[in-house]
Design an enzyme around this catalytic site. Structure first.
Site, short mmCIF file in Angstrom:
data_model
loop_
_atom_site.label_atom_id
_atom_site.label_comp_id
_atom_site.label_asym_id
_atom_site.label_seq_id
_atom_site.Cartn_x
_atom_site.Cartn_y
_atom_site.Cartn_z
N GLN A 150 11.28 3.02 -2.30
CA GLN A 150 10.42 2.05 -1.80
C GLN A 150 9.23 1.61 -2.79
OE1 GLN A 150 8.62 3.72 1.93
NE2 GLN A 150 9.69 1.72 3.03
N CYS A 173 3.50 10.25 -3.15
CA CYS A 173 4.47 11.19 -2.62
C CYS A 173 4.98 11.75 -3.89
CB CYS A 173 5.52 10.55 -1.74
SG CYS A 173 6.88 11.55 -1.34
N LEU A 217 0.79 -1.10 -0.07
CA LEU A 217 0.06 0.01 -0.14
C LEU A 217 1.00 1.26 0.03
CD1 LEU A 217 -2.81 -0.97 2.63
CD2 LEU A 217 -2.52 -1.65 0.15
N SER A 264 1.60 5.17 -0.22
CA SER A 264 1.04 6.37 -0.03
C SER A 264 1.70 7.43 -1.11
CB SER A 264 1.19 7.15 1.39
OG SER A 264 0.56 6.37 2.21
N ASP A 285 -0.52 12.04 11.39
CA ASP A 285 -0.75 10.97 10.25
C ASP A 285 -2.42 11.11 10.12
OD1 ASP A 285 -0.94 8.97 8.70
OD2 ASP A 285 0.63 8.02 9.51
N ARG A 328 -3.67 9.48 7.15
CA ARG A 328 -4.35 8.64 6.27
C ARG A 328 -4.92 7.66 6.81
NH1 ARG A 328 1.91 6.68 4.92
NH2 ARG A 328 1.56 6.77 7.28
#
Length: 222
Positions: free
Chosen positions: A84, A68, A64, A66, A141, A143
């Site tokens: 990553q 960026c 998963l 995120s 955070d 998210r």
């Protein structure tokens, strides 16, 4: 949520909170994927899952990721995000099957691009990434992984081997009904520009980053 299709190439026109909109072959430098596009009606975000091979339902190698922009598109060394993402795509193709869910709306741990840049400016003045968000009056955070879980369920995935160093991501998926059979480290060698950021992620955000112990001599950029 739509019923699991099991076959990423199928499409649905049914309107739900997370709706599968389209699916298209996507050859990349890492290998051949199928890009499955979703619309999150609840948040308004457009999402995509990159599916390689036939992942099946159990123990699916999964990332998963995120969003960026600075790391994924511009190659920023302030974080390890771009490396990553590349490592996850390589791992999935080496495995022969798997899923990388690219999560829009997660920029800057959910605070947005401009707020992230403002936080980075504060970090350049000496604050860490947690302190910078708080100084701006923003959550550390923000998210949410509900859409990611619904996307995985739509793809027929019931349990994953999750490529992540973040235990909170594992906990969130579990809360949303996706079993995490294993958490697979995704460790990127640090550099001078991101060692301080990574140490903060380990010390204040509980990320599992044991490789930083071997990087004790790497200086921290101001």
């Amino acid at each position: 949520m739509t019923e699991p299709h099991g076959v990423p190439g199928e499409e649905t026109a049914r309107r739900t909170d997370v709706e599968r909109v389209t699916s298209v072959p996507l050859p990349t430098v890492y290998g051949d994927f199928r890009a499955v596009g979703y619309l999150d009606h609840e948040r308004g975000d457009e999402q995509v899952a990159l599916v390689h091979g036939d992942p099946g339902a159990e123990g699916v190698l999964t990332r998963l990721h995120s969003e960026c922009l600075t790391g994924d598109a511009f190659g920023s060394r302030h974080c390890e995000c771009g490396d990553q993402l590349a490592a996850a795509l390589r791992a999935v193709t080496a495995e022969g099957a798997g899923v990388v869910v690219y999560l829009r709306g997660h920029e800057g741990r959910g605070i947005g691009l401009l707020a992230k840049l403002r936080a980075m400016a504060l970090q350049a003045e000496g604050l860490d990434t947690v302190e910078a968000n708080l100084a701006l009056g923003l959550p550390v955070d923000a998210r949410d992984y509900g859409a990611a879980a619904r996307i995985l369920a739509d793809l027929g995935v019931r349990s994953v081997r999750l490529m992540s160093n973040n235990p909170r991501k594992r906990e969130a998926l579990t809360r949303h009904g996706i079993r995490v059979a294993e958490q697979v480290p995704l460790l990127i060698p640090p550099c001078e520009s991101n060692i301080g950021y990574l140490r903060t992620k380990r010390e204040r955000l509980d990320h599992h980053l044991p490789h930083l112990d071997a990087a004790a001599a790497v200086p921290v950029s101001p």
